[in-house]
Design a protein around this motif. Structure first.
Motif, PDB file in Angstrom:
ATOM      1  N   SER A  69      40.050  51.663  46.586  1.00  0.00           N
ATOM      2  CA  SER A  69      40.806  51.632  47.838  1.00  0.00           C
ATOM      3  C   SER A  69      39.890  51.324  49.008  1.00  0.00           C
ATOM      4  N   LEU A  70      38.769  51.993  49.018  1.00  0.00           N
ATOM      5  CA  LEU A  70      37.807  51.806  50.107  1.00  0.00           C
ATOM      6  C   LEU A  70      37.347  50.356  50.179  1.00  0.00           C
ATOM      7  N   GLU A  71      36.942  49.841  49.043  1.00  0.00           N
ATOM      8  CA  GLU A  71      36.465  48.454  49.004  1.00  0.00           C
ATOM      9  C   GLU A  71      37.571  47.495  49.441  1.00  0.00           C
ATOM     10  N   GLN A  72      38.767  47.772  48.999  1.00  0.00           N
ATOM     11  CA  GLN A  72      39.899  46.909  49.306  1.00  0.00           C
ATOM     12  C   GLN A  72      40.197  46.932  50.805  1.00  0.00           C
ATOM     13  N   VAL A  73      40.159  48.124  51.397  1.00  0.00           N
ATOM     14  CA  VAL A  73      40.408  48.243  52.835  1.00  0.00           C
ATOM     15  C   VAL A  73      39.322  47.517  53.623  1.00  0.00           C
ATOM     16  N   ARG A  74      38.094  47.671  53.180  1.00  0.00           N
ATOM     17  CA  ARG A  74      36.975  47.104  53.927  1.00  0.00           C
ATOM     18  C   ARG A  74      36.952  45.580  53.872  1.00  0.00           C
ATOM     19  N   HIS A  75      37.318  45.016  52.724  1.00  0.00           N
ATOM     20  CA  HIS A  75      37.051  43.591  52.533  1.00  0.00           C
ATOM     21  C   HIS A  75      38.289  42.743  52.301  1.00  0.00           C
ATOM     22  N   ASP A  76      39.476  43.310  52.433  1.00  0.00           N
ATOM     23  CA  ASP A  76      40.686  42.503  52.241  1.00  0.00           C
ATOM     24  C   ASP A  76      41.453  42.407  53.552  1.00  0.00           C
ATOM     25  N   GLY A  77      41.434  41.249  54.148  1.00  0.00           N
ATOM     26  CA  GLY A  77      42.130  41.058  55.404  1.00  0.00           C
ATOM     27  C   GLY A  77      43.635  41.139  55.269  1.00  0.00           C
ATOM     28  N   ARG A  78      44.121  41.010  54.032  1.00  0.00           N
ATOM     29  CA  ARG A  78      45.566  40.956  53.834  1.00  0.00           C
ATOM     30  C   ARG A  78      46.232  42.297  54.061  1.00  0.00           C
ATOM     31  N   LEU A 100      58.667  39.426  49.760  1.00  0.00           N
ATOM     32  CA  LEU A 100      58.464  38.067  49.260  1.00  0.00           C
ATOM     33  C   LEU A 100      58.250  37.091  50.411  1.00  0.00           C
ATOM     34  N   ASP A 101      58.909  37.333  51.536  1.00  0.00           N
ATOM     35  CA  ASP A 101      58.654  36.519  52.728  1.00  0.00           C
ATOM     36  C   ASP A 101      57.182  36.560  53.090  1.00  0.00           C
ATOM     37  N   THR A 102      56.673  37.771  53.250  1.00  0.00           N
ATOM     38  CA  THR A 102      55.284  37.945  53.658  1.00  0.00           C
ATOM     39  C   THR A 102      54.309  37.373  52.635  1.00  0.00           C
ATOM     40  N   MET A 103      54.491  37.762  51.383  1.00  0.00           N
ATOM     41  CA  MET A 103      53.555  37.308  50.359  1.00  0.00           C
ATOM     42  C   MET A 103      53.710  35.815  50.079  1.00  0.00           C
ATOM     43  N   GLY A 104      54.890  35.283  50.325  1.00  0.00           N
ATOM     44  CA  GLY A 104      55.078  33.845  50.189  1.00  0.00           C
ATOM     45  C   GLY A 104      54.277  33.081  51.233  1.00  0.00           C
ATOM     46  N   GLU A 105      54.299  33.578  52.461  1.00  0.00           N
ATOM     47  CA  GLU A 105      53.509  32.947  53.521  1.00  0.00           C
ATOM     48  C   GLU A 105      52.023  32.990  53.206  1.00  0.00           C
ATOM     49  N   GLN A 106      51.625  34.049  52.516  1.00  0.00           N
ATOM     50  CA  GLN A 106      50.211  34.185  52.152  1.00  0.00           C
ATOM     51  C   GLN A 106      49.874  33.438  50.865  1.00  0.00           C
ATOM     52  N   THR A 143      51.541  31.982  41.571  1.00  0.00           N
ATOM     53  CA  THR A 143      50.784  30.887  42.186  1.00  0.00           C
ATOM     54  C   THR A 143      49.324  31.016  41.789  1.00  0.00           C
ATOM     55  N   VAL A 144      48.583  29.957  42.028  1.00  0.00           N
ATOM     56  CA  VAL A 144      47.159  29.982  41.722  1.00  0.00           C
ATOM     57  C   VAL A 144      46.460  31.018  42.602  1.00  0.00           C
ATOM     58  N   ASP A 145      46.816  31.029  43.876  1.00  0.00           N
ATOM     59  CA  ASP A 145      46.189  31.977  44.790  1.00  0.00           C
ATOM     60  C   ASP A 145      46.482  33.425  44.382  1.00  0.00           C
ATOM     61  N   GLY A 146      47.714  33.677  43.959  1.00  0.00           N
ATOM     62  CA  GLY A 146      48.070  35.026  43.534  1.00  0.00           C
ATOM     63  C   GLY A 146      47.265  35.454  42.319  1.00  0.00           C
ATOM     64  N   ALA A 147      47.140  34.545  41.361  1.00  0.00           N
ATOM     65  CA  ALA A 147      46.377  34.854  40.154  1.00  0.00           C
ATOM     66  C   ALA A 147      44.917  35.145  40.510  1.00  0.00           C
ATOM     67  N   LEU A 148      44.403  34.363  41.453  1.00  0.00           N
ATOM     68  CA  LEU A 148      43.021  34.546  41.890  1.00  0.00           C
ATOM     69  C   LEU A 148      42.841  35.905  42.558  1.00  0.00           C
ATOM     70  N   TYR A 149      43.817  36.258  43.362  1.00  0.00           N
ATOM     71  CA  TYR A 149      43.755  37.542  44.076  1.00  0.00           C
ATOM     72  C   TYR A 149      43.701  38.698  43.093  1.00  0.00           C
ATOM     73  N   LEU A 150      44.583  38.667  42.091  1.00  0.00           N
ATOM     74  CA  LEU A 150      44.610  39.762  41.123  1.00  0.00           C
ATOM     75  C   LEU A 150      43.382  39.746  40.226  1.00  0.00           C
TER      76      LEU A 150
END
Lengths: 116, 116
Positions: free
Chosen positions: A18-27, A67-73, A93-100
């Motif tokens: 959680s900490l790492e995610q908060v610190r380094h994920d702008g999303r 889905l609106d929000t995540m679609g825009e991203q 999407t490719v970006d989604g797969a990369l994110y996970l």
DNA sequence: CGATGTCGTTACGCTAGCGTATCGTTGCAC
DNA sequence: GTGCAACGATACGCTAGCGTAACGACATCG
């Protein structure tokens, strides 16, 4: 290699990730959004708005908004179901797969660090 | 018992826990709030607003607002530092400990279920 | 056909959270 | 004391998300 966690290790893992995610994920995805994302990518399709709403125990507008929000991203994509044009199919999407993929690496890394 | 996860297991664990948490937790904590909560409960005190802000890489008002919300929910408590009355010390509560205990149990349970 | 039901989306009023800037309080050094 | 720095909280305008209720598009069944 079994997944055996003590209570302390379990929370420690969640803490580190959680900490790492908060610190380094702008999303800054909410827990609901993350749950939707994981559901779409880890469970075999098809995924509909209705189905996701039932699965998460929330109302349909909640899914639509997420889905609106995540679609825009670029994390998910939507398309009409041509077999039943009332349905909307949520697609990966490719970006989604990369994110996970990066999230998975993060969890593994922090999990390993717990025992060192 | 080492914490060894494959990429698939790691995301599967996150998926199962997120799903359960969304379905059965009326609180719907954000990732930032959860990170604060875990930080307060897993890292030795003292915890100040300033310190938490630096640790999470966010601004101070973010911490203040999160503490407002979680304070109303009884998950954390605030009190002035009598040694330096500029500081506010974030303290643990029984409800907060209970909340994280349940989260820990959930993670352990879902982790175990992954290998069965 | 038309009636009815099921999709997903949108409208509405509202609350929570955001970043930036600023505030009042307190400590400290001079 | 006075000036200054550090602390946490607050004000501001704004965006995102919420629940409820409605909506248009589509399917289905008589």
């Amino acid at each position: 290699m079994p997944v055996e966690l003590t209570a302390s290790q379990a929370l420690g893992l969640w803490h580190a990730v959680s900490l790492e995610q908060v610190r380094h994920d702008g999303r800054d995805l909410s827990l609901r959004q993350l749950a939707i994302l994981l559901e779409v990518y880890l469970v075999p399709p098809p995924h509909t708005v209705r189905g996701l709403a039932e699965r998460l125990g929330v109302t349909k507008p909640v899914i639509t908004r997420a889905l609106d929000t995540m679609g825009e991203q670029g994390l998910v994509d939507r398309s009409r179901d041509e077999r039943d044009r009332r349905n909307v199919l949520v697609k990966r999407t490719v970006d989604g797969a990369l994110y996970l993929e990066k999230l998975g690496d993060l969890i593994i890394g922090r999990g390993r660090a717990l025992t060192s």
